[in-house]
Enzyme design. Structure first.
Site, PDB file in Angstrom:
ATOM      1  N   CYS A   1      -9.344 -26.783 -61.846  1.00  0.00           N
ATOM      2  CA  CYS A   1      -8.570 -26.539 -60.864  1.00  0.00           C
ATOM      3  C   CYS A   1      -8.900 -25.173 -60.303  1.00  0.00           C
ATOM      4  O   CYS A   1      -8.432 -24.167 -61.023  1.00  0.00           O
ATOM      5  CB  CYS A   1      -7.232 -26.766 -61.472  1.00  0.00           C
ATOM      6  SG  CYS A   1      -5.921 -26.545 -60.202  1.00  0.00           S
TER       7      CYS A   1
ATOM      8  N   CYS B   1     -11.170 -27.185 -53.978  1.00  0.00           N
ATOM      9  CA  CYS B   1     -10.208 -27.714 -54.575  1.00  0.00           C
ATOM     10  C   CYS B   1     -10.725 -29.099 -55.219  1.00  0.00           C
ATOM     11  O   CYS B   1     -11.492 -29.509 -54.469  1.00  0.00           O
ATOM     12  CB  CYS B   1      -8.971 -28.250 -53.635  1.00  0.00           C
ATOM     13  SG  CYS B   1      -7.753 -29.424 -54.588  1.00  0.00           S
TER      14      CYS B   1
END
Ligand code: DGL
Length: 281
Positions: free
Chosen positions: A83, A198
Site C-alpha cells: 500500500c 496505488c
C-alpha cells in the site's frame, strides 16, 4: 538428525502481504508466482478502507496496531506493506518497532518512469494521501527533477477498483474522470508514463488502457517488489510448493462477494471465516 542450522534453513518462509483492501492482491500475485515455496498470508484492513482518506496520525496508529496483531498471530519472516498510502508514512516506525523483521514497502515508481520517459512529461496517479506525502515529493525531486511531473490524487479510484474486483458495476465515465488530469499536453509533447502509485489501480488496467486519450505506459512496480521479496528471503530451501489455500484476512469480517472469492481462489487464497482470524483492532 539434521543439525540446528539445517533446521533453520529448511523451515518454510512465511510472508505477510498487507493492504487497506484488495489492492495488495496485485502485489501478492507476482510474489506467489515468483516464490511458490513461500507460505503466504494476505491481510486487508478493509474495516478502515480507504486509507487515502485518513489523517497521517490516524494511519500510523492504525497500521501499527493492526500489523502488530497480524505479526503476533502469523509470525512472518517478512512483511510487505502493499500500500503506497501506508508505506510512504509507516515504514520507518515499523522498522524501528521490529528491527529483526524485514519490511518491504510499495512506494511510487517515479524513478523508472522518469528514466523511461521520452517526452519528459510524466504523471503520478495515487490516492490523495500519497500525493500529499513529503516522501512522494522527495522522490520527484530526487529522480524526476528534469521531468514535467503531475501529481494526481484520485479520490475515488481505489474504491472503484474494489467494486470492479468484487463484480459490482463501475462506469467508464467515473474512471475517465479520475484519470483525466494525468494526461498533459505541452508544446507538442504529451505525457508518456503514468505511475500507478496505488496498488489498487492495476486491477483496472484494462479500462485504464481503453479509456486513455492516447497510449501511455502505466508503470506498475509489483514485479520489482516480488524480486525484492525473493532476494531478501534468499533461495527457496525446499523444492516443494507451499500447501494452499493461504489465509486471506479481512478485518471487517465481511464475507467476500462470489467474484472476489473466485479471484482469491485463483491466487491460492481463501477468506478466513469472520472473526476467526480477523484482528480485533
Ligand atoms: N492500495 C492503497 C495504496 O496503494 C490505497 C487504497 C486506500 O486508499 O486505502 O495506496
Amino acid at each position: 538428525m539434521p543439525a540446528m542450522n539445517e533446521v533453520a534453513v529448511n523451515r518454510k518462509r512465511r510472508a505477510l502481504v498487507f493492504d487497506s483492501g484488495i489492492g495488495g492482491l496485485t502485489v501478492f500475485a507476482p510474489i506467489a508466482e515468483t516464490r511458490p515455496d513461500l507460505d503466504l498470508v494476505y491481510a486487508a484492513d478493509d474495516a478502515f478502507f480507504p486509507y487515502g482518506a485518513l489523517s497521517e496520525a490516524a494511519l500510523v496508529a492504525r497500521v501499527g496496531a493492526v500489523t502488530a496483531e497480524l505479526i503476533e498471530k502469523f509470525s512472518p519472516d517478512l512483511v510487505v506493506i502493499a500500500c503506497n498510502t501506508a508505506s510512504t508514512l509507516v515504514l520507518a516506525p515499523l522498522r524501528a518497532a521490529y528491527p529483526a523483521l524485514p519490511f518491504v514497502g510499495t512506494v511510487p515508481a517515479i524513478k523508472p518512469a522518469a528514466e523511461a520517459s521520452q517526452s519528459r512529461i510524466i504523471s503520478v496517479l495515487a490516492t490523495p494521501g500519497t500525493v500529499a506525502r513529503d516522501y512522494t515529493r522527495a522522490l520527484l525531486r530526487d529522480f524526476a527533477g528534469d521531468c514535467d511531473a503531475t501529481l494526481v490524487g484520485a479520490p475515488k479510484l481505489a474504491a472503484l477498483a474494489e467494486r470492479f474486483l468484487r463484480g459490482e458495476p463501475v462506469n467508464d465515465s467515473d474512471i475517465a474522470r479520475e484519470i483525466a488530469p494525468c494526461f498533459v499536453e505541452r508544446d507538442g509533447r504529451r505525457t508518456d508514463q503514468i505511475v500507478l502509485a496505488c496498488t489498487h489501480f492495476p486491477i483496472l488496467i484494462e479500462p485504464l488502457r481503453r479509456l486513455a486519450p492516447w497510449p501511455v505506459t502505466f508503470v506498475d512496480p509489483a514485479p520489482a517488489i516480488a524480486r525484492r521479496v525473493d532476494a531478501l528471503l534468499g533461495p527457496g530451501a525446499m523444492a516443494t510448493i507451499a500447501s494452499r489455500p493461504f489465509p486471506a484476512v479481512f478485518t471487517s469480517g465481511r464475507p467476500p462477494s462470489p467474484k472476489l472469492q473466485k479471484a482469491l481462489r485463483r491466487l491460492g487464497l481463501t477468506a478466513t471465516s469472520a472473526g476467526e482470524r480477523a484482528p480485533a483492532v
